[in-house]
Design an enzyme around this catalytic site. Structure first.
Site, PDB file in Angstrom:
ATOM      1  N   THR A  14      -4.296  64.303  78.406  1.00  0.00           N
ATOM      2  CA  THR A  14      -4.223  65.471  77.523  1.00  0.00           C
ATOM      3  C   THR A  14      -4.080  65.076  76.058  1.00  0.00           C
ATOM      4  O   THR A  14      -4.649  65.714  75.165  1.00  0.00           O
ATOM      5  CB  THR A  14      -3.014  66.349  77.924  1.00  0.00           C
ATOM      6  OG1 THR A  14      -3.242  66.840  79.231  1.00  0.00           O
ATOM      7  CG2 THR A  14      -2.815  67.520  76.986  1.00  0.00           C
ATOM      8  N   SER A  63      -6.069  61.659  83.980  1.00  0.00           N
ATOM      9  CA  SER A  63      -5.407  60.677  84.839  1.00  0.00           C
ATOM     10  C   SER A  63      -5.320  61.133  86.290  1.00  0.00           C
ATOM     11  O   SER A  63      -4.939  60.363  87.166  1.00  0.00           O
ATOM     12  CB  SER A  63      -4.028  60.308  84.310  1.00  0.00           C
ATOM     13  OG  SER A  63      -3.091  61.294  84.617  1.00  0.00           O
TER      14      SER A  63
HETATM   15  N1  ASP Z   1      -4.485  66.248  83.581  1.00  0.00           N
HETATM   16  C1  ASP Z   1      -3.907  65.546  82.469  1.00  0.00           C
HETATM   17  C2  ASP Z   1      -3.891  64.064  82.778  1.00  0.00           C
HETATM   18  O1  ASP Z   1      -3.051  63.615  83.480  1.00  0.00           O
HETATM   19  C3  ASP Z   1      -2.537  66.048  82.198  1.00  0.00           C
HETATM   20  C4  ASP Z   1      -1.851  65.424  81.019  1.00  0.00           C
HETATM   21  O2  ASP Z   1      -2.260  64.449  80.445  1.00  0.00           O
HETATM   22  O3  ASP Z   1      -0.799  65.982  80.622  1.00  0.00           O
HETATM   23  O4  ASP Z   1      -4.729  63.341  82.348  1.00  0.00           O
END
Ligand code: ASP
Length: 349
Positions: A14, A63
């Site tokens: 994110t 991720s």
């Molecule tokens: N879906 C994102 C990730 O883990 C969530 C985040 O980074 O807060 O890459």
């Protein structure tokens, strides 16, 4: 190493995301976006930041798509630069999505055992350019901690808190204070903008030892060699067998009840014993997020001991799983694997 820079490795998440047609997607051109954002800090804060360089992965990911192969790549990228005789980095910052950040931090700790510099993993709940984002603050704090020579382990920095990486879990899906270290105290905190380490809690004084990186080939495990099974009331031996006795499965983490209990069902105990009898590495931790297991306190736990299931103590699921992967990926005897699992390698238990 007063003039050595920090190496910032951007893997996605994110923190660097931008809006796409179907939701947030990993963004590129991160270095220049970060340097632009840092100019919004006060001149004094900018001036006191350590020098850094950026290694930007060409294929940043959410991720949630990370696999052991990604943990392996990251550890190798750090190890290669750590050992580079011509270029010395004072420490490393890994920018990562929060979803599987605790897994990556745990895996890095097992691969980079004995590292004598900081590897600080961070991410954010909101993208760098979003209003009121926590991203810049987290990167700034991670840089300040990574520059401290006394910090000699893989740590997670989030919302001004510094935690041992292999003890950390994502705790909240949205709050800025999104990570916790349920069974180990904080390694440090940001106090009035300065990075402060708590003495005695760091691996440097506990068990760091000499650098002894272990960089096994996780890719050779071919996917899900280790499975994670959370017990539920009514679990059947048949379903348990489908996972544990599958030929591709070489290890399993069982999340059992309370202080280490399972149903007293002879068929379930048979499946567990059969799996360990086939040389599979089975370990148990509690479904409770806090506290350790103590197998054998209750009669209902005795079967775990009889079936050869190892105690994971107070390890997080992320630490226990990545440790199983790490041990299974190496050419060790059953005995060595079992012995290392119950030994604290990097302050994980
Ligand atoms: N879906 C994102 C990730 O883990 C969530 C985040 O980074 O807060 O890459």
């Amino acid at each position: 190493m007063p003039n050595s820079p920090i190496l910032v490795i951007y893997t996605g998440g994110t923190l660097g995301m931008l809006p796409g047609d179907t939701g947030l997607i990993p963004g590129h051109n991160f270095q220049s976006r970060l340097r632009t954002a840092l100019k919004t800090l006060s001149p004094a804060r900018q001036a006191s930041l350590p020098e850094f360089e950026v290694l930007e992965y060409p294929d940043p990911i959410d991720s949630s798509a990370a696999t052991p192969a990604d943990w392996q790549r990251l550890a190798r990228d750090i190890a290669e630069r750590y050992e580079d005789a011509h270029k010395r980095y004072a420490g490393f910052v890994v920018l990562h999505g929060t979803d599987t950040l605790a897994w990556t931090a745990s895996s890095l700790a097992f691969q980079l055992q004995g590292i004598d510099r900081a590897v600080v993993v961070t991410g954010s709940q909101l993208p760098l350019e979003a209003d009121g984002s926590d991203a810049l603050g987290n990167v700034e704090a991670a840089l300040r901690f990574a520059a401290l020579p006394e910090l000699q382990e893989v740590a997670v920095c989030f919302a001004g808190k510094l935690m041992r990486g292999v003890r950390t879990r994502k705790w909240n899906t949205q709050a800025f204070n999104g990570f916790a270290s349920p069974n180990y105290p904080l390694l440090g905190e940001l106090v009035d903008g300065s990075a402060v380490l708590y003495p005695i809690r760091g691996l440097d004084v506990q068990q760091r030892g000499l650098p002894r990186f272990e960089l096994p080939d996780y890719k050779a495990l071919n996917g899900s060699a280790v499975v994670r099974i959370t017990l539920w009331p009514g679990i059947s031996a048949r379903l348990l067998a489908a996972w544990l006795l599958d030929d591709s499965v070489q290890g399993a983490l069982l999340e059992v009840w309370g202080s280490g209990n399972i149903p007293e069902d002879p068929e379930i105990l048979d499946v567990l014993a059969q799996a360990t009898g086939e040389g599979k590495l089975l370990a148990a931790i509690s479904q409770c997020p806090q506290g350790s297991i103590s197998i054998g306190t209750y009669a209902a736990g005795r079967g775990l001991i009889d079936a050869g299931v190892l105690s994971g103590d107070a390890m997080t699921p992320e630490a226990a799983m990545t440790k199983l992967v790490h041990l299974i990926a190496q050419p060790l005897s059953d005995r060595e694997r079992r012995q290392r699992f119950v030994t604290a390698l990097v302050g994980e238990r």
